[in-house]
Design an enzyme around this catalytic site. Structure first.
Site, PDB file in Angstrom:
ATOM      1  N   ASP A 120       0.872  -1.180   0.000  1.00 52.49           N
ATOM      2  CA  ASP A 120       0.000   0.000   0.000  1.00 52.49           C
ATOM      3  C   ASP A 120       0.910   1.231   0.000  1.00 52.49           C
ATOM      4  OD1 ASP A 120      -2.182   1.626  -0.033  1.00 52.49           O
ATOM      5  OD2 ASP A 120      -3.012   0.976   1.882  1.00 52.49           O
ATOM      6  N   SER A 121       0.363   2.347  -0.494  1.00 50.41           N
ATOM      7  CA  SER A 121       1.197   3.486  -0.841  1.00 50.41           C
ATOM      8  C   SER A 121       1.469   4.451   0.305  1.00 50.41           C
ATOM      9  CB  SER A 121       0.532   4.233  -1.994  1.00 50.41           C
ATOM     10  OG  SER A 121      -0.860   4.360  -1.737  1.00 50.41           O
ATOM     11  N   GLY A 166      -0.504   6.783   2.187  1.00 48.11           N
ATOM     12  CA  GLY A 166      -1.365   7.891   2.599  1.00 48.11           C
ATOM     13  C   GLY A 166      -2.408   7.449   3.624  1.00 48.11           C
ATOM     14  N   ASP A 173      -7.608  -7.679   1.085  1.00 52.89           N
ATOM     15  CA  ASP A 173      -6.674  -7.779   2.205  1.00 52.89           C
ATOM     16  C   ASP A 173      -7.414  -7.292   3.423  1.00 52.89           C
ATOM     17  OD1 ASP A 173      -6.406  -4.763   1.485  1.00 52.89           O
ATOM     18  OD2 ASP A 173      -5.446  -4.958   3.433  1.00 52.89           O
TER      19      ASP A 173
HETATM   20  N1  PRF Z   1      -6.595   3.696   0.174  1.00 50.05           N
HETATM   21  C1  PRF Z   1      -5.396   3.098   0.420  1.00 50.05           C
HETATM   22  N2  PRF Z   1      -5.272   2.086   1.290  1.00 50.05           N
HETATM   23  C2  PRF Z   1      -6.375   1.648   1.918  1.00 50.05           C
HETATM   24  C3  PRF Z   1      -7.642   2.214   1.704  1.00 50.05           C
HETATM   25  C4  PRF Z   1      -7.775   3.294   0.771  1.00 50.05           C
HETATM   26  O1  PRF Z   1      -8.844   3.856   0.506  1.00 50.05           O
HETATM   27  C5  PRF Z   1      -8.539   1.515   2.529  1.00 50.05           C
HETATM   28  C6  PRF Z   1      -9.985   1.780   2.685  1.00 50.05           C
HETATM   29  N3  PRF Z   1     -10.707   0.663   3.074  1.00 50.05           N
HETATM   30  C7  PRF Z   1      -7.791   0.547   3.209  1.00 50.05           C
HETATM   31  N4  PRF Z   1      -6.498   0.643   2.831  1.00 50.05           N
HETATM   32  N5  PRF Z   1      -4.309   3.543  -0.214  1.00 50.05           N
END
Ligand code: PRF
Length: 382
Positions: A90-91, A93, A277
């Site tokens: 995941d990035s 933010g 996930d």
């Molecule tokens: N964006 C990012 N990671 C996330 C979410 C999102 O909206 C969510 C929302 N359920 C979980 N992880 N980048």
């Protein structure tokens, strides 16, 4: 890169196969969460035995600790954590917004003080892509803003438009720094990092549609639906998936971020989602809660004090022979084995949920599987 192997005639459920640099992923798939470069309490060999095909890592956490210098010298996240199967990152933010202090979103990105020692830091689209390139994940998420819920249409629109501008900056960074990556490298063996953008737009159909269309026009190898499970009613979550999935390319994977309960996963598979996930199997395990086909089982409950049955008949092989009474004792005395056993059990439960979904789609009996999960599973805990 993504082959569709079967479609359920009665719903939008699909059975697919995604090529990544570290191997093939059979979808629908559940990805265990390994925020700190470890799926908490579980050995990589155990993850392999659990048939975990891909795990999730987090840009924000790994950037804060141990930092990119160490991971770069280790040879990337796979080498560092001794895991040779695919990783999605995941990035950052979303994690900045749930964890960091004094955070401020500006056009250029997020300013914040990290949650470990309060150091002021900045994370923007380019940095998020650069960190993920250093991590060497198989799938890197674009930098987005997860719109808080509830919000007005105007707030959701501004936030979604920022996500679109950030997506363009992520794409520019990738094009300049990893020119062979992404949608263009369609070969039998995928060797480059894949990049997935994230559809936002809160609970508003026009915003979800606009965001999906703009991101699809940018031609990425897969797409995520973000901003779900942030407090909205479950009907809204399902409606958002119904609006969004049909706008995404049929021959590319779709990922719903940060979800969900077993029935939510099955219902989203029915709406055309391929990847999931969620921290709940491992997080609930650490507080003594096991997943069963009927619902949640809280092992702290006194009623298990003399219950000498296994957690479930189809529990993970490593959990066989350990009674509910014994696991309750381990949890109550905060013994590490207790949370390890429940973590293995819960990850096995989620892995078998998605493998049963795959089989059901292949065999043309997904409707029956869906009805069974919805009929048996109770969301209340006992
Ligand atoms: N964006 C990012 N990671 C996330 C979410 C999102 O909206 C969510 C929302 N359920 C979980 N992880 N980048």
């Amino acid at each position: 890169m993504f082959d569709l192997l079967a479609n359920d005639p009665a719903s939008s459920a699909r059975r697919g196969r995604l090529q990544t640099p570290h191997g093939v992923i059979e979808t629908p798939v559940f990805m265990p969460v390994g925020t700190q470069g470890t799926v908490k309490a579980v050995h990589p060999n155990e993850l392999r035995e659990l048939n975990s095909q891909i795990i999730l890592g987090n840009t924000y956490h790994l950037w804060v600790r141990p930092g990119m210098e160490i991971i770069r010298e280790a040879g990337g996240l796979h080498q560092f954590m001794n895991w040779d199967r695919p990783i999605l990152t995941d990035s950052g933010g979303f994690q900045v917004f749930s964890l960091a202090k004094l955070r401020k979103i500006k056009e250029e990105g997020c300013y914040f003080n990290n949650h470990v020692d309060g150091t002021p830091m900045f994370l923007g689209p380019e940095t998020a892509m650069e960190i993920q390139a250093t991590l060497g994940s198989d799938i890197a998420m674009l930098f987005d803003e997860c719109t808080p819920y509830p919000c007005t249409h105007d707030e959701a629109k501004k936030s979604m438009e920022l996500t679109l501008r950030w997506a363009k900056r992520c794409r520019d960074w990738v094009d300049q720094n990893q020119p062979d990556a992404g949608a263009h490298g369609r070969s039998a063996t995928q060797t480059k990092q894949l990049h997935f953008p994230i559809v936002q737009g809160s609970v508003f159909q026009d915003l979800r549609q606009h965001c999906a269309r703009e991101l699809v026009a940018m031609d990425f190898p897969g797409y995520a639906v973000g901003g779900l499970s942030v407090g909205e009613p479950e009907e809204d979550m399902m409606r958002i998936a119904e609006w969004t999935c049909p706008l995404l390319p049929e021959h590319k994977p779709r990922y719903a971020m940060g979800l969900g309960t077993p029935p939510q996963i099955v219902e989203l598979i029915a709406r055309g989602v391929d990847m999931f996930d969620c921290v709940i199997p491992t997080r609930l395990a650490r507080n003594g809660t096991a997943f069963t086909h009927e619902g949640l089982m809280n092992l702290r409950n006194n009623k298990f004090a003399k219950d000498f049955r296994d957690l479930a008949e189809d529990t993970h092989p490593l959990c066989r022979g350990f009674s509910r009474a014994y696991i309750r004792h381990l949890i109550n005395t905060q013994e590490v084995l207790g949370l390890r056993l429940i973590s293995l059990h819960n990850l096995h439960f989620y892995a078998s949920l998605t493998s049963r979904a795959r089989l059901a789609i292949e065999q043309g009996c997904f409707s029956e599987f869906r009805a069974e999960v919805n009929a048996r599973y109770q969301t209340r805990s006992d």
